[in-house]
Structure formats: structure tokens, C-alpha cells
Design a protein around this motif. Structure first.
Motif, PDB file in Angstrom:
ATOM      1  N   PHE A  32       0.842  -1.211   0.000  1.00  0.00           N
ATOM      2  CA  PHE A  32       0.000   0.000   0.000  1.00  0.00           C
ATOM      3  C   PHE A  32       0.876   1.259   0.000  1.00  0.00           C
ATOM      4  O   PHE A  32       0.601   2.221  -0.725  1.00  0.00           O
ATOM      5  CB  PHE A  32      -0.908   0.010   1.234  1.00  0.00           C
ATOM      6  N   LYS A  50      -0.698  -3.097 -10.401  1.00  0.00           N
ATOM      7  CA  LYS A  50      -1.753  -3.789  -9.657  1.00  0.00           C
ATOM      8  C   LYS A  50      -1.232  -4.138  -8.265  1.00  0.00           C
ATOM      9  O   LYS A  50      -0.027  -4.292  -8.060  1.00  0.00           O
ATOM     10  CB  LYS A  50      -2.189  -5.076 -10.371  1.00  0.00           C
ATOM     11  N   LEU A  51      -2.184  -4.276  -7.345  1.00  0.00           N
ATOM     12  CA  LEU A  51      -1.862  -4.754  -5.998  1.00  0.00           C
ATOM     13  C   LEU A  51      -2.616  -6.052  -5.727  1.00  0.00           C
ATOM     14  O   LEU A  51      -3.787  -6.179  -6.093  1.00  0.00           O
ATOM     15  CB  LEU A  51      -2.258  -3.731  -4.937  1.00  0.00           C
ATOM     16  N   ILE A  96      -3.298  -7.985  -2.224  1.00  0.00           N
ATOM     17  CA  ILE A  96      -3.117  -7.821  -0.780  1.00  0.00           C
ATOM     18  C   ILE A  96      -3.745  -9.015  -0.067  1.00  0.00           C
ATOM     19  O   ILE A  96      -4.926  -9.313  -0.268  1.00  0.00           O
ATOM     20  CB  ILE A  96      -3.767  -6.517  -0.282  1.00  0.00           C
ATOM     21  N   THR A 120      -6.804  -3.051  -7.077  1.00  0.00           N
ATOM     22  CA  THR A 120      -6.381  -3.908  -5.964  1.00  0.00           C
ATOM     23  C   THR A 120      -7.252  -5.152  -5.844  1.00  0.00           C
ATOM     24  O   THR A 120      -8.477  -5.064  -5.777  1.00  0.00           O
ATOM     25  CB  THR A 120      -6.435  -3.124  -4.638  1.00  0.00           C
ATOM     26  N   MET A 150      -7.921  -8.016  -3.171  1.00  0.00           N
ATOM     27  CA  MET A 150      -7.705  -8.248  -1.747  1.00  0.00           C
ATOM     28  C   MET A 150      -8.270  -9.612  -1.352  1.00  0.00           C
ATOM     29  O   MET A 150      -9.438  -9.891  -1.582  1.00  0.00           O
ATOM     30  CB  MET A 150      -8.358  -7.135  -0.918  1.00  0.00           C
ATOM     31  N   VAL A 190     -11.487  -2.267  -6.367  1.00  0.00           N
ATOM     32  CA  VAL A 190     -11.086  -3.191  -5.302  1.00  0.00           C
ATOM     33  C   VAL A 190     -11.928  -4.460  -5.441  1.00  0.00           C
ATOM     34  O   VAL A 190     -13.154  -4.418  -5.312  1.00  0.00           O
ATOM     35  CB  VAL A 190     -11.273  -2.585  -3.899  1.00  0.00           C
TER      36      VAL A 190
END
Length: 330
Positions: free
Chosen positions: A86, A98-99, A101, A211, A213, A240
């Protein structure tokens, strides 16, 4: 020391950022399975004497992405690594595409671990026993023990699977002990989790990187399911994709999920799914019925052409219009 290991640089670059142990003990096999699709890099902080702060680690990863010309990269952060991912997304939006998590430690300040962690570290000679017992009590979810038990009693599978899982749990536990002696644990709780979560709080709405998650509903180390919902509501300026695993805990990457397929199917990686509609071609009867329904409209709106004959009478059509040299009506 801080290290970033890699394979090749032809596929999309994915950098794995581990949890508090600095090596991703439970995650290694699951992460390695991504090498067929991604150019996999891993941050490893292997020395128990390493006293890098949250900011120093963030700088290390950020500077490597820039100096090695890796970007834009995919950052995958587990627990503490989620904090780090983050923070990097806030610093280098152009470097991060891109993330991903996993059970982020962003809720650390709202948990009892900031009190319990130092107490465990202060148990002296009993530290190995207390820390392993705590790890088994909170980090390992019941489904892991169920898989071990099932593989023992299942006649179809040999007990080899159970032995491997038991060995993996024990080995991972001792690896964590090797990298987290009491002084190191205290440092990382304070300078990694405490500092990192404090820096990030109030800034999640500034994150614009798409993101994915992943959170475990049964996480007993952190309130990951509730934290995932909180973060999704705060991250209003990006996509998200929040996925909750009802039977998983904090060790979400222990091999119980197919991470490669999850990435492929997520809207963050695959893009929004376009609805596919099948429109059947109308039959001859359908066309005839439609023509009949529009017959009156055709009569009302279709043009009518008139022309006068040699006697001056109006007649339908243009047959009385004189033709020019080209053979067309004048």
C-alpha cells in the motif's frame, strides 16, 4: 540483509512482499507456482540482526524497481507485506500496475498484538516454546489440521501427504524462530507494523492502483475479513476486488487456494466481464408477421410518386416524366 530474488524479466513482473518473518515461510510453494505466468521477484529479509525501519524497507523496494527498470510491476503483499505494498502504491503510482493484498496488517493498531507481542518477546528462555504455541494457536487455522487428519484416515491417499504437511508446519515454525528472536520481534512489531500502520492510516482514499484483496474469514491473528471491508469502503478511487475465504485463516497462502486461477479470474487482472448475448436469427414466418405488422406504417410514411400524362391527368408513378438524353427522367 534485504534481498530481491528473481527469475527472468520477460513476463509481467510480480514482486512478493512477505509478512513479519521477512521470508514468507508458509507462502513459498504457493508463490513459486506463479512462475509460469509471471516474472517472480521476492523480497527477503533474512538476517535476524536487520534493524531496517518500515520507511527504509519501502525505499529499498522502490529504488530497486526504479534502478532495475522493472515497472510497472504487480505487488503482492502478505500481512506486513500488505502494509508495504500500500505504501509503495502511494509513492510510485506509475511504477505499480496492480496490488494483490493478502490479510493486510493495516489493523495492527486496533488489535491486542501491540501489547501481546512484546510480552511474548520478553518470556526469556521460554520464548521458543511460547512463540511456537502462540503460532499454532492463532496463525494455523483448523482446516490445516483437518487436512492432515483427513490424509491420515483416507484410504485413497497415503499418509505421505500428512507427513509432508506436518513437516512443513514444523519447519515453517522453526524458520520463523530463526528469523524472529525476541529483540528482532520487538523491533519489527514497533518499526514495521506499528510505524507502517500509523503512516498509512487516513491515506487509503489516495490509492488509485487496482487492488485484489484476499482475506481469511477465520483469521485469528488479525481481523482480516472486517479489515478487508473497511479498506474497500475507504479505497473509493480505484477498483477493489475483495474475496473472502470462509474456511481460511491468516496462513492463506499455505497451498489451500489456487492463487494462479484466482488472479486470472479477478476483475483486476482479467478486466470486467462483457455479457455475451445470443440473438437468434428470425425465421421466415417471423419476418412475414413483422412485415404485416408494419404494413400500415409503410403506407402512411412511404413516399408516393405522381406524374401527369399527355392529357394532364395525374397517375401514380414516374412513367410519364420525359426522359433526357441519358435515358433518365428529366
Amino acid at each position: 540483509s534485504d534481498e530481491i530474488d528473481n527469475n527472468n524479466h520477460k513476463k509481467p513482473v510480480l514482486i512478493f512482499l512477505p509478512g513479519l518473518d521477512g521470508i514468507g515461510s508458509y507462502s513459498f510453494n504457493t508463490i513459486q507456482n506463479l512462475t509460469s505466468e509471471y516474472d517472480l521477484w521476492r523480497l527477503e529479509i533474512t538476517s535476524p540482526q536487520d534493524r531496517s525501519s518500515f520507511i527504509e524497507i519501502s525505499n529499498f523496494v522502490y529504488n530497486n524497481i526504479k534502478s532495475l527498470d522493472l515497472g510497472p510491476v504487480i505487488l503482492m503483499g502478505e500481512s506486513f507485506g500488505g502494509l508495504l505494498a500500500f505504501h509503495l502504491a502511494l509513492r510510485g503510482k506509475d511504477l505499480i500496475s496492480k496490488l494483490v493484498i493478502i490479510n493486510p496488517a493495516t489493523s495492527y493498531q486496533q488489535t491486542q498484538w501491540q501489547l501481546t507481542g512484546p510480552l511474548i518477546a520478553s518470556t526469556g528462555p521460554a520464548f521458543p516454546l511460547v512463540s511456537i504455541a502462540t503460532l499454532l494457536a492463532v496463525a494455523v487455522e483448523p482446516t490445516q489440521f483437518q487436512r492432515i487428519g483427513q490424509s491420515i484416515v483416507d484410504r485413497i491417499n497415503s499418509t505421505e501427504t500428512a507427513i509432508i504437511e506436518i513437516q512443513n508446519l514444523i519447519q515453517a515454525g522453526f524458520k520463523i524462530l530463526d528469523t524472529l528472536p525476541p529483540e528482532t520481534l520487538n523491533h519489527r512489531l514497533d518499526k514495521w507494523l506499528g510505524l507502517g500502520s500509523t503512516i498509512l492510516e487516513g491515506k487509503f482514499s489516495d490509492i488509485t492502483v487496482p487492488t485484489l484483496m484476499l482475506v481469511g474469514q477465520n483469521d485469528r491473528l488479525l481481523p482480516s475479513a472486517a479489515e478487508g471491508l473497511r479498506l474497500k469502503n475507504l479505497m473509493k478511487n480505484t477498483i477493489v476486488d475483495l474475496i473472502t475465504f470462509p474456511d481460511s485463516g491468516h496462513a492463506l497462502l499455505d497451498g489451500s487456494i489456487n492463487l494462479k486461477e484466482i488472479l486470472k479470474e479477478s476483475v483486476v487482472f482479467a478486466g470486467p466481464k462483457v455479457p455475451q448475448y445470443e440473438i437468434p436469427y428470425p425465421s421466415d414466418d417471423d419476418i412475414a408477421k413483422a412485415d404485416k405488422q408494419f404494413e400500415l406504417i409503410d403506407k402512411l410514411v412511404s413516399p408516393i410518386f405522381l406524374s401527369r400524362d399527355s392529357k394532364g391527368f395525374l397517375q401514380k408513378g414516374l412513367k410519364n416524366v420525359p426522359l433526357g438524353k441519358s435515358g433518365r427522367p428529366v
